[in-house]
Motif scaffolding. Structure first.
Motif, PDB file in Angstrom:
ATOM      1  N   UNK A 142       0.855  -1.199   0.000  1.00  0.00           N
ATOM      2  CA  UNK A 142       0.000   0.000   0.000  1.00  0.00           C
ATOM      3  C   UNK A 142       0.888   1.246   0.000  1.00  0.00           C
ATOM      4  N   UNK A 143       0.792   2.042  -1.034  1.00  0.00           N
ATOM      5  CA  UNK A 143       1.595   3.263  -1.132  1.00  0.00           C
ATOM      6  C   UNK A 143       0.984   4.328  -0.230  1.00  0.00           C
ATOM      7  N   UNK A 144       1.753   4.804   0.725  1.00  0.00           N
ATOM      8  CA  UNK A 144       1.306   5.854   1.644  1.00  0.00           C
ATOM      9  C   UNK A 144       1.758   7.242   1.195  1.00  0.00           C
ATOM     10  N   UNK A 145       2.889   7.283   0.500  1.00  0.00           N
ATOM     11  CA  UNK A 145       3.428   8.559   0.011  1.00  0.00           C
ATOM     12  C   UNK A 145       4.372   8.233  -1.126  1.00  0.00           C
ATOM     13  N   UNK A 146       4.300   9.006  -2.194  1.00  0.00           N
ATOM     14  CA  UNK A 146       5.253   8.850  -3.292  1.00  0.00           C
ATOM     15  C   UNK A 146       5.422  10.186  -4.002  1.00  0.00           C
ATOM     16  N   UNK A 147       6.662  10.626  -4.033  1.00  0.00           N
ATOM     17  CA  UNK A 147       6.965  11.894  -4.701  1.00  0.00           C
ATOM     18  C   UNK A 147       8.465  11.982  -4.921  1.00  0.00           C
ATOM     19  N   UNK A 148       8.842  12.401  -6.100  1.00  0.00           N
ATOM     20  CA  UNK A 148      10.249  12.636  -6.392  1.00  0.00           C
ATOM     21  C   UNK A 148      11.127  11.422  -6.171  1.00  0.00           C
ATOM     22  N   UNK A 181      10.834   9.185  -3.806  1.00  0.00           N
ATOM     23  CA  UNK A 181      10.773   8.764  -2.408  1.00  0.00           C
ATOM     24  C   UNK A 181       9.419   8.113  -2.148  1.00  0.00           C
ATOM     25  N   UNK A 182       9.444   6.951  -1.491  1.00  0.00           N
ATOM     26  CA  UNK A 182       8.221   6.188  -1.275  1.00  0.00           C
ATOM     27  C   UNK A 182       8.107   5.767   0.182  1.00  0.00           C
ATOM     28  N   UNK A 183       6.933   5.966   0.757  1.00  0.00           N
ATOM     29  CA  UNK A 183       6.537   5.355   2.024  1.00  0.00           C
ATOM     30  C   UNK A 183       5.430   4.358   1.705  1.00  0.00           C
ATOM     31  N   UNK A 184       5.552   3.141   2.204  1.00  0.00           N
ATOM     32  CA  UNK A 184       4.543   2.126   1.894  1.00  0.00           C
ATOM     33  C   UNK A 184       4.352   1.188   3.083  1.00  0.00           C
TER      34      UNK A 184
END
Length: 556
Positions: free
Chosen positions: A541-547, A549-552
């Motif tokens: 589950x992708x929680x944050x993705x930008x540039x 950088x990924x939090x999952x």
């Protein structure tokens, strides 16, 4: 504004008319001697502000170095341990303690943010520049060459190397300050022979040992030995080396922390700090930072931007002046030390296995002084002015180059990190264009002195570096990481790292972020977008993705 080093022709008792100030028509006057120092001092202050303090707290911390120093300082305060340093819960042996103490004091006063973490370095770089000004003024200025001190300091303040390192939350600006103070007092002692000057050298070396370790002893020790040898005065160097009070000062400053750290960590400290981060760093490339024997030739030109053209223009005359003295082994005292200082650093780090551009900064202070002394000689304008113009042109062209190149980059992380065109807004591009246009106008203004044009365009370069380039690069590389860390902190997620080394994430999350050998179901993972294709992250589950950088959150 008159640039540093361009003093007027008036004598010390002349005056400059400023404006009518009295009802009877008498004019208020300012002594020329005051104006000759006030205007260059103002120009130097402007250079320091533009190079070191412009937007100091607005750029995210750069990984890995700034992030590692800053996180170690955060953990120092969190643990209440002011002797040993830790990074993400593991012992950190990279550097001694002084920079962490200074960062901790700054953070305690101003809060845990980029400005407070970088302030000790910016102040150290300011003091380094000030030391250059004071030393060069007292040693090299005269009736035939006024303004050399301000000119040398101005050159230092507006070089890219000093601007970048002086803004970094790392140890190098502080080390350069102590190296410069030590070498300046060595040079004073070589001519004056005062015991106080000799013993101050030991003090500066002791503080340098607390800042970055043995290099603080190696550089002034070896450079001074070479300098005395070039004058045929090795016996004087040996006498200074055997000063028991000097060694007592050095040990009183540096030894307590080393002994405390060894008492706590024992052989792990010896192996980690002395062997790995000093001996092994010289013997072999660490962390992939290698290079050939000529590595520091292009590095020198980049570090000295936008002044490298002046260096290239003055090097032939410099060598013609010193070669006869070298052959006779009777070089003038100051020249012997300036050249020994630079050449030892250049040769030593060229032979070292680990190579990083900022290592060369330990030996460029004498080049600032040598260039200032040669600034009035006739030089080809195209050679001197080309580097600042190319530098500003590269800054102005950066967003357009990335727009063209980023879509074709194969690596997912790099493509996403460099493809964020929104970082370069209309105002950014307009200011970059204006700076380049102003520099072009100065280059074409043949009625002005070459030094005036070069000093002004260099000031524009310093503003472009601190106000445009570093903020843009920081946002591209680190902006998303800062956002992800702040999100994780708000949500209270327990995050672990996988396939990414980003200690600044722990700084912004205000918590240790350990590395995991393999993601497991339920974990919140910080990683890069080029790791998403791996089977371990399938269905995450992708929680944050930008540039890039990924939090999952791992599901399988």
């Amino acid at each position: 504004m008159r640039p540093p080093g361009q003093d007027g022709e008036q004598g010390s008792h002349a005056s400059v008319t400023t404006a009518p100030a009295h009802g009877d028509g008498r004019a208020a006057t300012l002594p020329a001697s005051v104006a000759a120092h006030l205007l260059p001092l103002l120009a130097l202050a402007l250079a320091v502000l533009a190079s070191l303090f412009l937007g100091l707290g607005t750029v995210p911390l750069f990984d890995v170095d700034e992030g590692a120093f800053s996180e170690a300082t955060r953990e120092m305060l969190a643990r209440g341990d002011y002797v040993s340093t830790w990074l993400n819960g593991a012992p950190r042996f990279d550097k001694p303690i002084l920079i962490y103490w200074l960062q901790a004091a700054s953070v305690t006063l101003f809060g845990m943010d980029e400005f407070a973490l970088r302030l000790p370095s910016a102040l150290a770089a300011t003091a380094w520049i000030g030391a250059i000004a004071v030393f060069a003024r007292t040693r090299f200025e005269g009736a035939d060459d006024p303004g050399t001190g301000y000119a040398a300091a101005f050159i230092a303040a507006t070089t890219a190397g000093v601007g970048v390192i002086g803004r970094g939350a790392i140890a190098d600006a502080l080390l350069n300050l102590f190296l410069a103070l030590a070498m300046f007092d060595i040079m004073r002692y070589a001519t004056d022979g005062q015991a106080a000057q000799r013993r101050r050298v030991y003090l500066w070396i002791g503080l340098g040992l607390l800042t970055k370790g043995p290099v603080a002893l190696l550089v002034p020790g070896a450079a001074s030995c070479l300098g005395f040898a070039l004058q045929g005065r090795l016996a004087a160097w040996w006498r200074a080396l055997r000063d028991p009070l000097g060694w007592a000062i050095l040990l009183a400053v540096a030894a307590p922390w080393y002994l405390l750290e060894y008492a706590r960590r024992g052989d792990a400290f010896l192996a980690g700090f002395f062997m790995r981060h000093n001996v092994e760093r010289f013997m072999a490339p660490l962390q992939g930072h290698g290079g050939g024997i000529l590595y520091y030739l292009p590095a020198l030109l980049l570090i000295l931007l936008p002044w490298c053209g002046l260096l290239l223009a003055t090097v032939p005359a410099m060598f013609r002046a010193v070669l006869p003295a070298l052959r006779r082994r009777r070089m003038a005292s100051d020249d012997a030390f300036l050249w020994s200082w630079f050449l030892f650093v250049f040769a030593f780090f060229s032979l070292a296995g680990t190579k990083l551009p900022h290592y060369l900064l330990y030996g460029v202070t004498p080049l600032f002084i040598l260039m200032a002394r040669a600034r009035r000689a006739p030089h080809p304008a195209w050679l001197v002015l080309a580097p600042p113009l190319l530098m500003l042109a590269a800054v102005a062209a950066l967003p357009y180059a990335l727009e063209r190149l980023a879509p074709g980059i194969g690596n997912t992380y790099m493509r996403e990190a460099l493809g964020r065109g929104e970082v370069f807004g209309g105002a950014w591009r307009a200011v970059a264009g204006l700076l380049l246009g102003a520099a072009l106008g100065l280059a074409l203004w043949r009625g002005a002195a070459l030094w005036l044009r070069l000093a002004t365009t260099s000031l524009l370069c310093a503003g472009a570096l601190g106000g445009l380039l570093l903020p843009a690069v920081g946002e591209l590389q680190q902006g998303p990481l800062k956002e992800a860390a702040q999100l994780a902190r708000r949500e209270g997620w327990d995050v672990q790292r996988w396939r990414i080394d980003a200690p600044s994430f722990s700084v912004y999350r205000a918590a240790v972020t350990p590395s995991t050998p393999a993601p497991h179901a339920g974990q919140v993972i910080l990683t890069r977008s080029d790791a998403l294709h791996t089977p371990q992250l399938a269905g995450a589950q992708i929680l944050y993705r930008k540039g890039g950088i990924v939090l999952l959150r791992v599901r399988n």
